[in-house]
Motif scaffolding. Structure first.
Motif, PDB file in Angstrom:
ATOM      1  N   ASP A 193      93.170  18.886  -3.184  1.00 28.11           N
ATOM      2  CA  ASP A 193      93.615  19.749  -2.072  1.00 28.11           C
ATOM      3  C   ASP A 193      92.382  20.201  -1.277  1.00 28.11           C
ATOM      4  O   ASP A 193      92.356  20.136  -0.048  1.00 28.11           O
ATOM      5  CB  ASP A 193      94.380  20.962  -2.640  1.00 28.11           C
ATOM      6  CG  ASP A 193      94.963  21.864  -1.564  1.00 28.11           C
ATOM      7  OD1 ASP A 193      95.205  21.383  -0.440  1.00 28.11           O
ATOM      8  OD2 ASP A 193      95.193  23.059  -1.854  1.00 28.11           O
ATOM      9  N   HIS A 197      91.359  19.612   2.624  1.00 26.23           N
ATOM     10  CA  HIS A 197      90.995  20.666   3.582  1.00 26.23           C
ATOM     11  C   HIS A 197      89.725  20.269   4.339  1.00 26.23           C
ATOM     12  O   HIS A 197      89.635  20.403   5.553  1.00 26.23           O
ATOM     13  CB  HIS A 197      90.735  21.995   2.861  1.00 26.23           C
ATOM     14  CG  HIS A 197      91.947  22.555   2.193  1.00 26.23           C
ATOM     15  ND1 HIS A 197      91.888  23.400   1.120  1.00 26.23           N
ATOM     16  CD2 HIS A 197      93.267  22.370   2.444  1.00 26.23           C
ATOM     17  CE1 HIS A 197      93.107  23.721   0.741  1.00 26.23           C
ATOM     18  NE2 HIS A 197      93.968  23.107   1.530  1.00 26.23           N
ATOM     19  N   HIS A 262      98.602  17.902   5.682  1.00 29.37           N
ATOM     20  CA  HIS A 262      99.236  19.158   5.272  1.00 29.37           C
ATOM     21  C   HIS A 262     100.620  19.315   5.892  1.00 29.37           C
ATOM     22  O   HIS A 262     101.552  19.779   5.216  1.00 29.37           O
ATOM     23  CB  HIS A 262      98.339  20.356   5.602  1.00 29.37           C
ATOM     24  CG  HIS A 262      97.390  20.667   4.489  1.00 29.37           C
ATOM     25  ND1 HIS A 262      96.267  19.921   4.259  1.00 29.37           N
ATOM     26  CD2 HIS A 262      97.420  21.617   3.518  1.00 29.37           C
ATOM     27  CE1 HIS A 262      95.638  20.400   3.197  1.00 29.37           C
ATOM     28  NE2 HIS A 262      96.314  21.432   2.723  1.00 29.37           N
ATOM     29  N   HIS A 276     101.414  20.936  -4.437  1.00 28.27           N
ATOM     30  CA  HIS A 276     100.789  20.773  -3.119  1.00 28.27           C
ATOM     31  C   HIS A 276      99.607  19.790  -3.140  1.00 28.27           C
ATOM     32  O   HIS A 276      99.511  18.886  -2.302  1.00 28.27           O
ATOM     33  CB  HIS A 276     100.336  22.164  -2.639  1.00 28.27           C
ATOM     34  CG  HIS A 276      99.538  22.157  -1.392  1.00 28.27           C
ATOM     35  ND1 HIS A 276     100.058  21.784  -0.179  1.00 28.27           N
ATOM     36  CD2 HIS A 276      98.230  22.468  -1.166  1.00 28.27           C
ATOM     37  CE1 HIS A 276      99.112  21.873   0.745  1.00 28.27           C
ATOM     38  NE2 HIS A 276      98.000  22.283   0.176  1.00 28.27           N
ATOM     39  N   ASN A 280      99.137  16.128  -1.109  1.00 29.34           N
ATOM     40  CA  ASN A 280      98.011  15.893  -0.206  1.00 29.34           C
ATOM     41  C   ASN A 280      97.217  14.662  -0.622  1.00 29.34           C
ATOM     42  O   ASN A 280      96.866  13.827   0.205  1.00 29.34           O
ATOM     43  CB  ASN A 280      97.048  17.090  -0.227  1.00 29.34           C
ATOM     44  CG  ASN A 280      97.500  18.209   0.677  1.00 29.34           C
ATOM     45  OD1 ASN A 280      98.172  17.976   1.666  1.00 29.34           O
ATOM     46  ND2 ASN A 280      97.135  19.412   0.334  1.00 29.34           N
TER      47      ASN A 280
HETATM   48 FE   LIG Z   1      96.080  22.765   1.054  1.00 28.28          FE
END
Ligand SMILES: [Fe+2]
Length: 382
Positions: A193, A197, A262, A276, A280
Motif C-alpha cells: 500500500d 502511495h 486507489h 486495501h 492496490n
Molecule cells: Fe492506500
C-alpha cells in the motif's frame, strides 16, 4: 502552479518512542480520551496498555474496539455515541488504517454534527475535528498523518473518500516496537500500500518537488526493506525503515494525491470487503502499464529508485523496468497474482468501473480513462 502542504503539526517516530509520545500527550492537558481500536489490539491487551500509560499522565479513557477492517458508517456512529456518552474531549486512534479512519470520522462528526456521509468529497466540513492523536501499528496506510478518511457506505457498497484538511491528526506516533507483532501477510499488504502511495503520488498531475523527494525516498526504502520485514518480523532495522518509508509515502500522497489504483481498489474493498493493500498491489502494475504512454520518464525514475539498472534505457524501457520491479517485489512478498484469486467476479466489473470513475482519488491520475478503459484495466488484472 501553487501547492499547499498538509502534515500533522507534531510527528514522533522511532524505536521505543511511545513513552516520549505519552509525555507529549500529557502536555496537551486533555481530560478524557476515546481510544478507537480494533478487536485484535483490544484482545492482545495493547489498548489497555495505552489506557494505563494515559492514566499515568492523569488522563482518563474509554476503549471503543469497534473499528472493523474497512470501517463502516455504523462503526463511526457507534464510536460517536460512546464518545458523547463518556464526555471525551479528544480521540486516540490505535492501530492501522481502519482504526485511524474510523476515529477521524468520529472526531469530525463530534464537532461538525451530522453524519460522516455529509463530508464525502474534498473539504466539506467547516470546523476542525476534535483533537486526534494517532498511534500507528502498521506500516502502511499512513492514515495516522493524512487528511484522507475512507469509510464504507454499506448500503451503496462503496468506500467514501473524505479528503478534508480538518481530519489531519494533531499528533502522529510511529513506534516500530508496536509493529513487530504484524503477521507476514499484513506486513506485505500494508507495505505494498505504501509503495502504491509513493508511485501514484510521483506520477500524479499534482506532484511537486517536495512530494517527489518524499516519494522517491519511500520507494527506495520499501524496495530495500519490505522483503526483510516480511521474512523476519523481528528485524527492527527493517521495521523502522518501513515506518519511515510509509510516512514519507504519506507525505507524498497527502499532498500530491493518488490515482486510479486507489480509485479502483476502493471499489474492490467496498464491494467484497477485501484488504486495501492487497487490492492496490494487484492493480498497481496494470494501472502503471496504462499510464506508461504519458509518463514513461517518471516511471523510469521509479525503476531507478527501486534499484533497477536503467543505464542506456529509453523511457519506454525504463517504464517497463518499473513495472517489472513492482511485480517482482509483489511476488517476493507473496501477494496474490490476480483478482480471480481474490474472488472478484467478471460480471461486477462494469459497476466497479462506474464507481471508480466517481472516486476523488482518480482525479490526479496522469492519464484520463473512460469507462471502457477502466473496465479493461480490471480485466487485465484478473
Ligand atoms: Fe492506500
Amino acid at each position: 502552479m501553487s501547492s499547499t502542504f498538509f502534515i500533522p503539526p507534531v510527528n514522533i517516530m522511532g524505536i521505543g518512542c511511545l513513552d516520549e509520545a505519552m509525555d507529549a500527550i500529557g502536555k496537551y492537558r486533555f481530560r478524557k480520551a476515546l481510544i478507537v481500536t480494533d478487536m485484535g489490539l483490544a484482545k492482545a491487551g495493547v489498548a489497555s496498555m495505552i489506557a494505563e500509560k494515559l492514566a499515568m499522565q492523569d488522563i482518563d479513557s474509554v476503549i471503543f474496539d469497534g473499528a472493523k477492517p474497512n470501517p463502516s458508517i455504523a462503526n463511526v456512529e457507534r464510536g460517536l455515541g460512546l464518545l458523547k456518552e463518556s464526555r471525551c474531549d479528544f480521540v486516540v486512534s490505535l492501530g492501522g488504517g481502519s482504526p485511524h479512519d474510523c476515529a477521524k470520522g468520529i472526531a469530525l462528526c463530534a464537532t461538525n454534527g451530522g453524519q460522516i456521509r455529509d463530508y464525502e468529497g474534498v473539504d466539506q466540513s467547516e470546523k476542525p475535528q476534535l483533537p486526534l492523536i494517532a498511534i500507528n501499528t502498521t506500516a502502511g496506510t499512513a492514515s495516522e498523518m493524512t487528511r484522507f478518511c475512507i469509510i464504507t457506505d454499506e448500503s451503496r457498497h462503496v468506500k467514501m473518500a473524505i479528503v478534508d484538511r480538518n481530519v489531519t491528526p494533531l499528533l502522529s506516533v510511529n513506534d516500530p516496537a508496536l509493529m513487530v507483532a504484524m503477521p507476514k501477510s499484513l506486513t506485505a499488504a500494508t507495505g505494498m500500500d505504501a509503495l502504491t502511495h509513493a508511485i501514484e503520488a510521483y506520477v500524479s498531475t499534482a506532484a511537486n518537488p517536495i512530494t517527489d523527494a518524499c516519494a522517491l525516498k519511500a520507494m527506495t526504502l520499501i524496495s530495500q526493506n519490505l522483503r526483510l520485514a516480511v521474512r523476519d518480523g523481528s528485524d527492527m532495522a527493517a521495521r523502522e525503515n518501513m515506518a519511515y518509508a510509509q510516512f514519507l509515502a504519506g507525505m507524498a500522497f497527502n499532498n500530491a494525491s493518488l490515482g486510479y489504483v486507489h480509485a479502483m481498489a476502493h471499489q474492490l474493498g467496498g464491494f467484497y470487503d477485501l484488504p486495501h493493500g492487497v487490492c492496490n498491489a494487484v492493480l498497481l502494475p496494470h494501472v502503471q502499464s496504462f499510464n506508461a504512454v504519458v509518463c514513461a520518464a517518471r516511471l523510469t525514475d521509479v525503476a531507478h529508485a527501486m534499484g533497477a539498472d536503467i543505464r542506456g534505457f529509453s523511457p519506454e524501457e525504463g517504464a517497463q523496468a518499473a513495472i517489472a520491479a513492482i511485480r517482482s517485489l509483489a511476488r517476493d512478498v507473496e501477494i496474490p497474482a490476480g483478482l480471480r484469486e481474490l474472488g472478484v467476479r467478471l460480471n461486477d466489473i462494469p459497476t466497479l468501473a462506474t464507481n471508480a470513475l466517481k472516486d476523488a482519488c482518480g482525479v490526479t491520475n496522469p492519464r484520463a480513462a473512460d469507462q471502457r478503459q477502466i473496465e479493461e484495466i480490471f480485466r487485465s488484472a484478473f
